[in-house]
Design a protein around this motif. Sequence first.
Motif, PDB file in Angstrom:
ATOM      1  N   ALA A 233       0.829  -1.201   0.000  1.00  0.00           N
ATOM      2  CA  ALA A 233       0.000   0.000   0.000  1.00  0.00           C
ATOM      3  C   ALA A 233       0.866   1.254   0.000  1.00  0.00           C
ATOM      4  O   ALA A 233       0.538   2.251  -0.666  1.00  0.00           O
ATOM      5  N   SER A 276      -7.972  -5.682   3.615  1.00  0.00           N
ATOM      6  CA  SER A 276      -6.802  -4.865   3.252  1.00  0.00           C
ATOM      7  C   SER A 276      -6.389  -5.129   1.812  1.00  0.00           C
ATOM      8  O   SER A 276      -6.098  -4.206   1.043  1.00  0.00           O
ATOM      9  N   LEU A 280      -6.701  -2.462  -1.532  1.00  0.00           N
ATOM     10  CA  LEU A 280      -5.589  -2.140  -2.420  1.00  0.00           C
ATOM     11  C   LEU A 280      -5.918  -2.556  -3.845  1.00  0.00           C
ATOM     12  O   LEU A 280      -5.629  -1.817  -4.804  1.00  0.00           O
TER      13      LEU A 280
END
Length: 418
Positions: A233, A276, A280
């Motif tokens: 990220a 997560s 992304l």
Amino acid sequence: SEPKQPTHFELAREVSPTLAEIAKANKELWADALLAWVRSATAEDAEHAVEEVLARLKQSKASDRDRLILYLGISREALGFDPLYDVLHDTVDGRELLGHSGSIPVPSRAAAALAFGAMGDVDAVEDLLKVLREADKRSAADLKSACVVSLGILAGSSKPDEREEVLATLREGLGDSRWPIEARAAAPVALVRIGGQREVAHMDSLLTSARMPREVRRSCAQAIGLGAEHLSAQIFESLSTVAERESDAPLRAFAVMALGEIAARGGFDVTLAGRSRKRLLDAVEHFYVSAIRGSKRAAVDRPWYLISAGLYAGQFEESRPAIAAQLLRAVTKERAKEARAAAVVALSLTQDASASTALLSRLDKAKEVELRARIVEALGVLGAQETTDQLLTILRKDGPERLRYHAALGLGFLALSL
């Protein structure tokens, strides 16, 4: 099937003698033949090839000497080490070897530094580091840059204490305004090659630093693209911000391509999972789709976005349909012919199963030779075996040479995919 390599017997009895004869006797082809001989020589013949290089060095005109110096490194033969040392350090023996009565020119010393990198001998690290530190900071830009490049190739395999010494020197030079900008710009890639992920994080911090010259920041983006194991990220945030906001076009291009290269090579950071990873994935997909579909990106940037998107979609099946659809649209809708051709190349990188059908339908409608050429090659890359006869027909026709050339490439890719 794999390309057929010559056997040791063929190299020793047929290839090397032929190249040696041309290198010694042909006034027009000697340099190319000598390079081929140096690269392909068997262990038994390698010294003879290097001896021919050494004999040529003193006899040849100045414009040929630097490439002959490089040949000594390309040979990877121990016989070339001492002559390279003498040229690099501007010794009496080095001057005699090159037929110089005075100092050896900086470009020739730089060629010797690069040759050590090509040779792959870590014993040269100490010499390269010494010359890097002693070379005049202003007038020896080529020499310092060459030392940096070769240290990047060699120092990763040197002793730990020597490796750390090289890293410290390159980090210091990277921030030293007295170093030539060429040498500073060579440092990021060298640092990442030697120090791995630790240096990738360092380059990420410098990428967005306004204090760094743009040449160095371009190299930071390139180094991140070459060295990052996974797309995190943090790296996505840094590279996408540069791509969208910087005024320097080459820097934007390096940042965009770095994203695609990292994604294609290593995918996402392995620690990412669940929401997560999904966040992304969505962010990267939106970055590409909005860039391709929208009109805000400068024309000079669009081919880079297209190619980078193709690299990314080739790795991430979840994003492939959305990105492939935009790339197909770009083949016909992009205003610049370079961007349309880039969209075709990008489609071949996605490995999308439906792309070959769409490209085949576009082949007959396309009027530009460059676009048609890229399509026939892309059909081969995509493994579209059903197009074999059509590519053969294009190859055999008396059409534009460039189109026939890419048809041949496409057929080659089809053969490799069998």
